[in-house]
Design an enzyme around this catalytic site. Sequence first.
Site, short mmCIF file in Angstrom:
data_model
loop_
_atom_site.label_atom_id
_atom_site.label_comp_id
_atom_site.label_asym_id
_atom_site.label_seq_id
_atom_site.Cartn_x
_atom_site.Cartn_y
_atom_site.Cartn_z
N ASN A 9 91.76 -100.87 61.33
CA ASN A 9 90.55 -100.15 61.72
C ASN A 9 89.36 -101.01 61.30
OD1 ASN A 9 88.38 -98.46 62.02
ND2 ASN A 9 89.07 -96.91 60.56
N LYS A 11 86.31 -100.60 61.77
CA LYS A 11 85.09 -99.82 61.47
C LYS A 11 83.86 -100.49 62.11
CE LYS A 11 87.40 -97.92 57.46
NZ LYS A 11 87.32 -97.32 56.13
N HIS A 95 88.92 -89.59 61.76
CA HIS A 95 88.82 -90.37 60.52
C HIS A 95 87.89 -89.65 59.55
CE1 HIS A 95 87.89 -93.59 57.73
NE2 HIS A 95 88.99 -94.18 58.15
N GLU A 97 85.60 -90.67 57.73
CA GLU A 97 84.19 -91.06 57.85
C GLU A 97 83.52 -90.32 59.01
OE1 GLU A 97 85.03 -95.25 57.92
OE2 GLU A 97 85.63 -95.13 55.81
N GLU A 167 95.25 -90.45 54.97
CA GLU A 167 94.29 -91.30 54.27
C GLU A 167 93.54 -90.48 53.22
OE1 GLU A 167 93.20 -94.89 57.03
OE2 GLU A 167 91.72 -93.31 57.23
N GLY A 173 88.39 -97.61 50.80
CA GLY A 173 87.31 -98.54 50.44
C GLY A 173 87.02 -98.58 48.95
N SER A 213 92.90 -98.52 50.96
CA SER A 213 93.03 -99.71 50.12
C SER A 213 94.40 -100.39 50.23
CB SER A 213 92.70 -99.39 48.66
OG SER A 213 91.38 -98.91 48.55
N GLY A 234 91.84 -100.77 56.49
CA GLY A 234 90.40 -100.95 56.67
C GLY A 234 89.97 -102.34 56.24
N GLY A 235 89.38 -102.43 55.06
CA GLY A 235 88.80 -103.70 54.57
C GLY A 235 89.69 -104.91 54.73
P1 13P Z 1 90.32 -99.32 53.38
O1 13P Z 1 91.61 -100.04 53.69
O2 13P Z 1 89.13 -100.22 53.40
O3 13P Z 1 90.44 -98.52 52.11
O4 13P Z 1 90.08 -98.28 54.57
C1 13P Z 1 91.10 -97.45 54.97
C2 13P Z 1 90.69 -96.75 56.21
O5 13P Z 1 89.78 -95.95 56.22
C3 13P Z 1 91.42 -97.08 57.45
O6 13P Z 1 91.11 -96.19 58.47
#
Ligand code: 13P
Length: 251
Positions: A9, A11, A95, A97, A167, A173, A213, A234-235
């Site tokens: 993802n 983002k 998600h 967010e 998640e 994050g 993470s 994510g990251g």
């Molecule tokens: P991180 O891997 O940065 O923690 O993000 C996870 C995420 O929100 C994937 O959708």
Amino acid sequence: MRKPLIAGNWKMHKTINEAIDLVNGIKRELLDFESADIAVCPAFTALSSVWEVLINTNIKLGAQNLYWEAKGAFTGEISCDMLKDCGCYYVIIGHSERRKYFHETDETVNKRIKAALASGLFPIVCVGETLEEREGEKTISVVKNQLQGAFNGFSNEEVDKIVIAYEPVWAIGTGKTATPQQAGEVHAFIRGWVRENFSDAGAGSIRILYGGSVKPSNIKELMNEADIDGALVGGACLDADSFVSIVTNSI
Ligand code: 13P
């Protein structure tokens, strides 16, 4: 046997040129990789360009959101057909967010899943509790409510096309991954919920990804859990080497 799925993802990261660089780096290493399904989910603006790199490869394209109406006066929104037009196969829905910053609810998540399925897109539906909810021992009830809201009104055949991503919000994050046991427990609950509300076969085949993470160094132990079928990253998916390592370490 469920084939693992590792989805990145992206983002709100990467301009078009940066996105092309990243996906080329991923493609270079994973073109012949068949032991896991792989997906990248760039921002809307980069979908078409990334698709040009991915056409006829094993790597699928996903979007990060959609709007449920087919067309009309909905300024700023993107329909399922528009996503399919850009080459999308998956779409991330609900998600945390989106729920937190853009006020998405279980009800609108449900509408989005319905629209995605009707158009032939495969939804990756996100659920997960906040830190406060976990500390208040509400994890299971929160996830159960989210599942009930999201899956309301679907048939077994529709559920077969859905991927769920657990998640925990406190792990996104933050560098703070859920332990394999913590994640495994919620994944087992989710699979049991699908069994109870849909079918044995559906529960056996539905893929439940973990997100929060995920890194090259922790994917293996997470994947050792019986009910973890992959990851929504994510990251660590914003760098080709690290995403590639997560994919190769996942099997
Ligand atoms: P991180 O891997 O940065 O923690 O993000 C996870 C995420 O929100 C994937 O959708």
